[in-house]
Design a protein around this motif. Structure first.
Motif, short mmCIF file in Angstrom:
data_model
loop_
_atom_site.label_atom_id
_atom_site.label_comp_id
_atom_site.label_asym_id
_atom_site.label_seq_id
_atom_site.Cartn_x
_atom_site.Cartn_y
_atom_site.Cartn_z
N LEU A 318 0.86 -1.17 0.00
CA LEU A 318 0.00 0.00 0.00
C LEU A 318 0.90 1.23 0.00
O LEU A 318 1.79 1.34 0.84
N THR A 319 0.68 2.12 -0.96
CA THR A 319 1.51 3.32 -1.05
C THR A 319 0.61 4.54 -1.03
O THR A 319 -0.56 4.49 -1.44
N GLY A 320 1.14 5.60 -0.55
CA GLY A 320 0.38 6.85 -0.51
C GLY A 320 1.30 8.03 -0.27
O GLY A 320 2.42 7.87 0.23
N MET A 321 0.82 9.20 -0.65
CA MET A 321 1.56 10.42 -0.39
C MET A 321 0.58 11.57 -0.23
O MET A 321 -0.54 11.54 -0.77
N ALA A 322 0.98 12.57 0.51
CA ALA A 322 0.14 13.73 0.76
C ALA A 322 1.03 14.91 1.12
O ALA A 322 2.13 14.72 1.67
N GLY A 323 0.56 16.10 0.81
CA GLY A 323 1.35 17.27 1.15
C GLY A 323 0.79 18.53 0.55
O GLY A 323 -0.40 18.61 0.20
N TYR A 324 1.66 19.51 0.41
CA TYR A 324 1.29 20.81 -0.13
C TYR A 324 2.26 21.15 -1.25
O TYR A 324 3.47 20.91 -1.15
N GLN A 325 1.71 21.76 -2.34
CA GLN A 325 2.53 22.16 -3.48
C GLN A 325 2.00 23.47 -4.02
O GLN A 325 0.78 23.63 -4.19
N SER A 326 2.92 24.40 -4.25
CA SER A 326 2.49 25.72 -4.72
C SER A 326 3.63 26.40 -5.44
O SER A 326 4.80 26.06 -5.25
N LEU A 327 3.25 27.40 -6.25
CA LEU A 327 4.25 28.21 -6.95
C LEU A 327 4.70 29.39 -6.10
O LEU A 327 5.63 30.12 -6.50
N GLU A 328 4.05 29.61 -4.98
CA GLU A 328 4.38 30.74 -4.12
C GLU A 328 4.38 30.25 -2.66
O GLU A 328 3.55 29.43 -2.26
N THR A 329 5.28 30.80 -1.88
CA THR A 329 5.33 30.43 -0.47
C THR A 329 4.17 31.01 0.32
O THR A 329 3.80 30.47 1.36
N ALA A 330 3.60 32.09 -0.19
CA ALA A 330 2.55 32.77 0.58
C ALA A 330 1.31 31.89 0.76
O ALA A 330 0.65 31.95 1.80
N ASN A 331 0.97 31.06 -0.22
CA ASN A 331 -0.21 30.21 -0.11
C ASN A 331 0.13 28.72 -0.11
O ASN A 331 -0.68 27.89 -0.47
#
Length: 473
Positions: A318-331
Motif C-alpha cells: 500500500l503506497t500513498g503520499m500527501a502534502g502541499y505544493q504551490s508556486l508561491e510560499t505565501a499560499n
C-alpha cells in the motif's frame, strides 16, 4: 473497482498473511545414551548435578573472589556482551520491517519552460515550485518472508546469547584451572625446598665424615650432584608460579602483576568432594552453551529458506503520499495547495526465477551444513564428558598409588640412613632413597593438582556455570 471490491481484496490478503512459505522448524531428534559409560569410578554418579556455581564445592574463598571479579571485569566477556547488544539491535531492525515506511519530503524547484515546445501560450515561463509533505509505503507480509526473517533474527540473537554463555563457561574454567595450577606449583616449590634443606644437611654431614676419614670423596661428590639436581628444578617452578599469577591477573582485566601480593602466599590445592554428580547425557542439550548455540544456528538457517522462498511470490504494498505544493510560499499551506494519492501495488520478480531457485538450493544446503554441525557438536560434547570422567577416575587411582609410593619411599630413606649410620651400607643407597622420595612427593603433588584439574574439566564439559553472573548480581 467498487468500495466493497476493495474490502474483499484486502480481506483475501489478510487471510493469506496468516501463512508462511518455507519449512517450519522442529528441533532435531538426537539419539543419546541413557547413562554415561565412564561414570562410577572415582565417586562420579548419574545423579542430577547442581552446576550453576560449581567452583564453590572447593570451599576456597580466594577462588570465589577471583571468579566474582572476573565475571564483572573480564574483557572477553565484555566483548561477548557487546556482540549480544548488537544482536538485539539487529533483531529490532528485523521487527521494524513489519511497519510502514514514512518519509518526509521537502523540495524547491526553479524551472523555465521552452516556448517552442508549447502548443498553447502559458502565463508563466519561469516558475518556482515549493513542495512539502509525506510519502508512505507498507508491504503486506502475505507469504511470510518478513516473518521468516524475524524468526531468523530471533534465532541469531539466541545463538549470540549462547555464545556469551560459552565465553562465561570457558572463563570460569580458565580461572579455576590457573588457580589450581598456581597452588599445585606452590606445593611443588615447597616440596623442592624441603628436600633442598634435607639434602644440604646430608651434604654437610658427608663433608664432616669425609674430613674425619669416615667417608670417601665420591660420597661428597654424589651428595653435591643430588643437591644441584634438586636446585635446578626450582627456577622453572618459580617461572610457572609467576606465569599463573600473570594469567589470572589478565583474566580479571588487570595488568599481569596486579595479583602478585594477593596470590604469592602459598596455599594447598583445593580438595575434591567424595561424590561428583554428573547428571545424564540428555542434560547436555539444555546445559552446554555450544550445543544450544548450534541448535539455534540450525533454526536460523531453516527460517532463511522461507525468506528466499517468499521471493518467488508477488509482493503486495500500500503506497500513498500527501502534502502541499504551490508556486508561491505565501499560499503554500492553504487548502488549495493540498494534494494526495493512495493505492495498492504489486511487484513480482517473474524473470528472476532461476536465480531465486538457486538461492533456495543454496540456503537448503546451508541448513544441511548447520544440521551436520549440530550433530557433530553434540558428539563432541559427549566425548568431552566421557574423557573428563575417565581422566578424573583414573587420576584418582594414580593418586592413591603415589600416596603409597611416598610412604614407602620415606620408610626406605629411614632404613638407608640407619644402615649407613652403623657402617653397614653405602652412601649411594641414602642418595638414591632421597632422590626417590623427592620424585615421589613431587609426582604426588602433581597428581593432586591433576585430579582437581580433571574435575574442573568435567564441570566445563557439562556446561556448568553460565548462570553465575545472574546469581551474583
Amino acid at each position: 473497482m467498487s468500495f466493497y471490491g476493495h474490502l474483499v481484496w484486502f480481506g483475501l490478503l489478510a487471510l493469506l498473511a496468516g501463512c508462511s512459505v518455507g519449512p517450519n522448524y522442529h528441533s532435531p531428534k538426537v539419539a543419546l545414551p541413557a547413562n554415561w559409560g565412564e561414570v562410577g569410578p572415582g565417586g562420579t554418579t548419574n545423579r542430577a548435578a547442581e552446576l550453576s556455581q560449581w567452583w564453590k564445592i572447593f570451599d576456597d574463598s580466594v577462588l570465589d573472589s577471583l571468579v566474582e571479579r572476573a565475571v564483572t571485569s573480564n574483557y572477553d566477556l565484555k566483548a561477548a556482551e557487546a556482540r549480544l547488544r548488537a544482536g538485539r539491535a539487529l533483531r529490532g531492525a528485523a521487527l521494524a520491517d513489519f511497519l510502514p515506511t514514512i518519509d518526509a519530503i521537502g523540495s524547491y524547484t526553479k524551472a523555465r519552460r521552452s516556448q517552442n515546445a508549447l502548443s498553447f501560450p502559458v502565463r508563466l515561463i519561469d516558475t518556482d515550485t515549493y513542495e512539502v509533505g509525506f510519502d508512505a509505503t507498507w508491504e503486506i507480509d502475505v507469504f511470510g518472508g518478513k516473518r521468516r526473517a524475524f524468526e531468523a533474527a530471533n534465532a541469531d540473537l539466541q545463538a549470540i546469547a549462547e555464545d556469551r554463555r560459552s565465553v562465561l563457561v570457558s572463563l570460569l574454567a580458565e580461572i579455576a584451572r590457573n588457580y589450581i595450577e598456581l597452588r599445585g606449583t606452590q606445593r611443588r616449590i615447597a616440596i623442592a625446598r624441603e628436600n633442598l634443606r634435607a639434602q644440604a644437611e646430608a651434604l654437610q654431614i658427608t663433608q664432616q665424615r669425609f674430613s674425619a676419614g669416615l667417608a670417601s670423596e665420591l660420597d661428597v661428590a654424589q651428595a653435591k650432584a643430588v643437591l644441584a639436581g634438586t636446585k635446578s628444578q626450582v627456577p622453572s617452578l618459580d617461572t610457572a608460579e609467576k606465569q599463573s599469577i600473570h594469567r589470572l591477573s589478565v583474566l580479571l582485566g588487570q595488568p599481569p602483576g596486579a595479583l602478585q601480593a594477593e596470590l604469592e602466599k602459598a596455599a594447598s590445592v583445593p580438595p575434591t568432594p567424595p561424590e561428583v554428580p554428573a547428571g545424564l547425557p540428555s542434560d547436555l542439550l539444555q546445559r552446554r552453551p555450544d550445543v544450544r548455540r548450534s541448535e539455534r544456528q540450525l533454526a536460523a538457517a531453516t527460517a532463511r529458506i522461507g525468506v528466499v522462498t517468499a521471493e518467488l511470490f508477488p509482493k503486495f504494498s500500500l503506497t500513498g503520499m500527501a502534502g502541499y505544493q504551490s508556486l508561491e510560499t505565501a499560499n503554500l499551506f492553504s487548502a488549495a495547495s493540498q494534494f494526495w494519492s493512495a493505492g495498492p501495488s504489486v511487484r513480482w520478480r517473474l524473470l528472476e526465477y532461476p536465480r531465486l531457485r538457486a538461492q533456495i538450493r543454496a540456503q537448503t544446503a546451508q541448513r544441511e551444513q548447520a544440521l551436520a554441525q549440530f550433530e557433530q557438536t553434540m558428539l563432541i560434547s559427549l566425548e568431552d564428558v566421557e574423557n573428563a570422567l575417565v581422566g578424573y577416575a583414573k587420576e584418582k587411582e594414580r593418586h592413591l598409588a603415589l600416596s603409597e609410593e611416598v610412604a614407602a619411599s620415606r620408610r626406605a630413606l629411614e632404613l638407608a640412613n640407619q644402615i649407613y649410620a652403623v657402617g653397614r651400607g653405602e652412601f649411594l643407597n641414602v642418595l638414591e632413597a632421597e632422590r626417590s622420595l623427592y620424585q615421589a612427593e613431587d609426582a604426588l603433588a602433581q597428581s593432586q593438582r591433576t585430579v582437581t584439574l580433571n574435575l574442573v574439566a568435567l564441570y566445563k564439559a557439562l556446561g556448568g556455570g553460565w548462570e553465575a553472573d545472574a546469581k551474583m548480581k
